[in-house]
Design a protein around this motif. Structure first.
Motif, mmCIF file in Angstrom:
data_model
loop_
_atom_site.group_PDB
_atom_site.id
_atom_site.type_symbol
_atom_site.label_atom_id
_atom_site.label_comp_id
_atom_site.label_asym_id
_atom_site.label_seq_id
_atom_site.Cartn_x
_atom_site.Cartn_y
_atom_site.Cartn_z
ATOM 1 N N ASP A 26 -48.462 -52.293 24.488
ATOM 2 C CA ASP A 26 -48.410 -53.661 23.995
ATOM 3 C C ASP A 26 -47.541 -54.519 24.917
ATOM 4 O OD1 ASP A 26 -48.722 -55.874 22.482
ATOM 5 O OD2 ASP A 26 -47.565 -55.165 20.772
ATOM 6 N N PHE A 27 -48.031 -55.707 25.209
ATOM 7 C CA PHE A 27 -47.298 -56.603 26.112
ATOM 8 C C PHE A 27 -46.024 -57.142 25.474
ATOM 9 C CE2 PHE A 27 -49.962 -59.398 23.654
ATOM 10 C CZ PHE A 27 -49.187 -60.514 23.458
ATOM 11 N N LEU A 28 -45.925 -57.150 24.161
ATOM 12 C CA LEU A 28 -44.714 -57.642 23.514
ATOM 13 C C LEU A 28 -43.524 -56.714 23.745
ATOM 14 C CD1 LEU A 28 -46.057 -58.973 20.106
ATOM 15 C CD2 LEU A 28 -45.239 -60.292 22.044
ATOM 16 N N PHE A 29 -43.793 -55.441 23.978
ATOM 17 C CA PHE A 29 -42.685 -54.519 24.233
ATOM 18 C C PHE A 29 -41.970 -54.869 25.535
ATOM 19 C CE2 PHE A 29 -44.651 -50.844 21.635
ATOM 20 C CZ PHE A 29 -44.198 -51.436 20.475
ATOM 21 N N GLY A 30 -42.696 -55.402 26.491
ATOM 22 C CA GLY A 30 -42.062 -55.835 27.740
ATOM 23 C C GLY A 30 -41.156 -57.030 27.517
ATOM 24 N N HIS A 36 -38.016 -51.879 22.444
ATOM 25 C CA HIS A 36 -39.036 -50.947 22.935
ATOM 26 C C HIS A 36 -38.732 -49.507 22.511
ATOM 27 C CE1 HIS A 36 -42.267 -49.491 25.373
ATOM 28 N NE2 HIS A 36 -41.456 -48.716 26.079
ATOM 29 N N SER A 37 -37.544 -49.042 22.724
ATOM 30 C CA SER A 37 -37.221 -47.659 22.360
ATOM 31 C C SER A 37 -37.188 -47.480 20.840
ATOM 32 C CB SER A 37 -35.890 -47.232 22.973
ATOM 33 O OG SER A 37 -34.853 -48.039 22.471
ATOM 34 N N PHE A 38 -36.770 -48.521 20.118
ATOM 35 C CA PHE A 38 -36.750 -48.445 18.658
ATOM 36 C C PHE A 38 -38.167 -48.338 18.091
ATOM 37 C CE2 PHE A 38 -36.872 -50.727 14.563
ATOM 38 C CZ PHE A 38 -36.062 -49.884 13.823
ATOM 39 N N ARG A 40 -40.800 -47.243 19.530
ATOM 40 C CA ARG A 40 -41.492 -46.015 19.946
ATOM 41 C C ARG A 40 -40.953 -44.782 19.231
ATOM 42 N NH1 ARG A 40 -42.350 -44.964 25.917
ATOM 43 N NH2 ARG A 40 -43.879 -43.599 24.964
ATOM 44 N N ASN A 41 -39.914 -44.945 18.428
ATOM 45 C CA ASN A 41 -39.359 -43.842 17.675
ATOM 46 C C ASN A 41 -40.378 -43.374 16.638
ATOM 47 O OD1 ASN A 41 -37.905 -42.182 15.927
ATOM 48 N ND2 ASN A 41 -36.049 -43.411 16.118
ATOM 49 N N HIS A 42 -40.517 -42.061 16.500
ATOM 50 C CA HIS A 42 -41.520 -41.515 15.584
ATOM 51 C C HIS A 42 -41.201 -41.828 14.126
ATOM 52 C CE1 HIS A 42 -43.831 -39.524 18.650
ATOM 53 N NE2 HIS A 42 -42.731 -38.954 19.136
ATOM 54 N N TYR A 43 -39.929 -41.942 13.789
ATOM 55 C CA TYR A 43 -39.563 -42.294 12.420
ATOM 56 C C TYR A 43 -39.997 -43.724 12.093
ATOM 57 C CZ TYR A 43 -36.770 -38.058 12.334
ATOM 58 O OH TYR A 43 -36.362 -36.754 12.378
ATOM 59 N N VAL A 44 -39.843 -44.622 13.043
ATOM 60 C CA VAL A 44 -40.258 -46.012 12.839
ATOM 61 C C VAL A 44 -41.775 -46.076 12.735
ATOM 62 C CG1 VAL A 44 -40.291 -48.317 13.871
ATOM 63 C CG2 VAL A 44 -38.225 -46.931 13.980
ATOM 64 N N ARG A 45 -42.459 -45.337 13.589
ATOM 65 C CA ARG A 45 -43.929 -45.295 13.510
ATOM 66 C C ARG A 45 -44.375 -44.743 12.161
ATOM 67 N NH1 ARG A 45 -46.413 -43.325 19.255
ATOM 68 N NH2 ARG A 45 -45.469 -44.938 20.527
ATOM 69 N N GLY A 46 -43.699 -43.721 11.683
ATOM 70 C CA GLY A 46 -44.032 -43.150 10.384
ATOM 71 C C GLY A 46 -43.784 -44.129 9.246
ATOM 72 N N ALA A 47 -42.708 -44.893 9.346
ATOM 73 C CA ALA A 47 -42.408 -45.895 8.315
ATOM 74 C C ALA A 47 -43.476 -46.983 8.297
ATOM 75 C CB ALA A 47 -41.032 -46.507 8.560
#
Length: 84
Positions: A26-30, A36-38, A40-47
């Motif tokens: 995603d261009f917004l991560f740039g 960006h690192s937050f 991409r965290n799997h816990y955040v993705r799971g939430a």
């Protein structure tokens, strides 16, 4: 009906997008480098996927309520007397 469609589409989107390659590219991560690192965290993705599950659940509950509301009521027939 619109709530059902909105909740279903949002739920499916939130359920699958965090785990797709589109999430990483995603261009917004740039533009938001500290997040960006937050994100991409799997816990955040799971939430975020959990929010998608809740939205799909709301859509199914709304569909169930609409189907029950459209079902015709059973006609009241003569009641049998109960033995005393």
């Amino acid at each position: 009906m619109l709530l059902l469609l909105l909740a279903l589409e949002t739920g499916v989107f939130l359920l699958f997008i965090p785990w797709s390659a589109l999430w990483d590219r995603d261009f917004l991560f740039g533009a938001l480098a500290p997040l960006h690192s937050f994100l991409r965290n799997h816990y955040v993705r799971g939430a975020i996927s959990g929010l998608g599950v809740i939205n799909v659940w709301v859509a199914l509950a709304e569909a169930s309520a609409q189907l029950r509301a459209r079902r015709p009521a059973k006609p009241a027939g003569p009641r049998e007397s109960l033995p005393a």
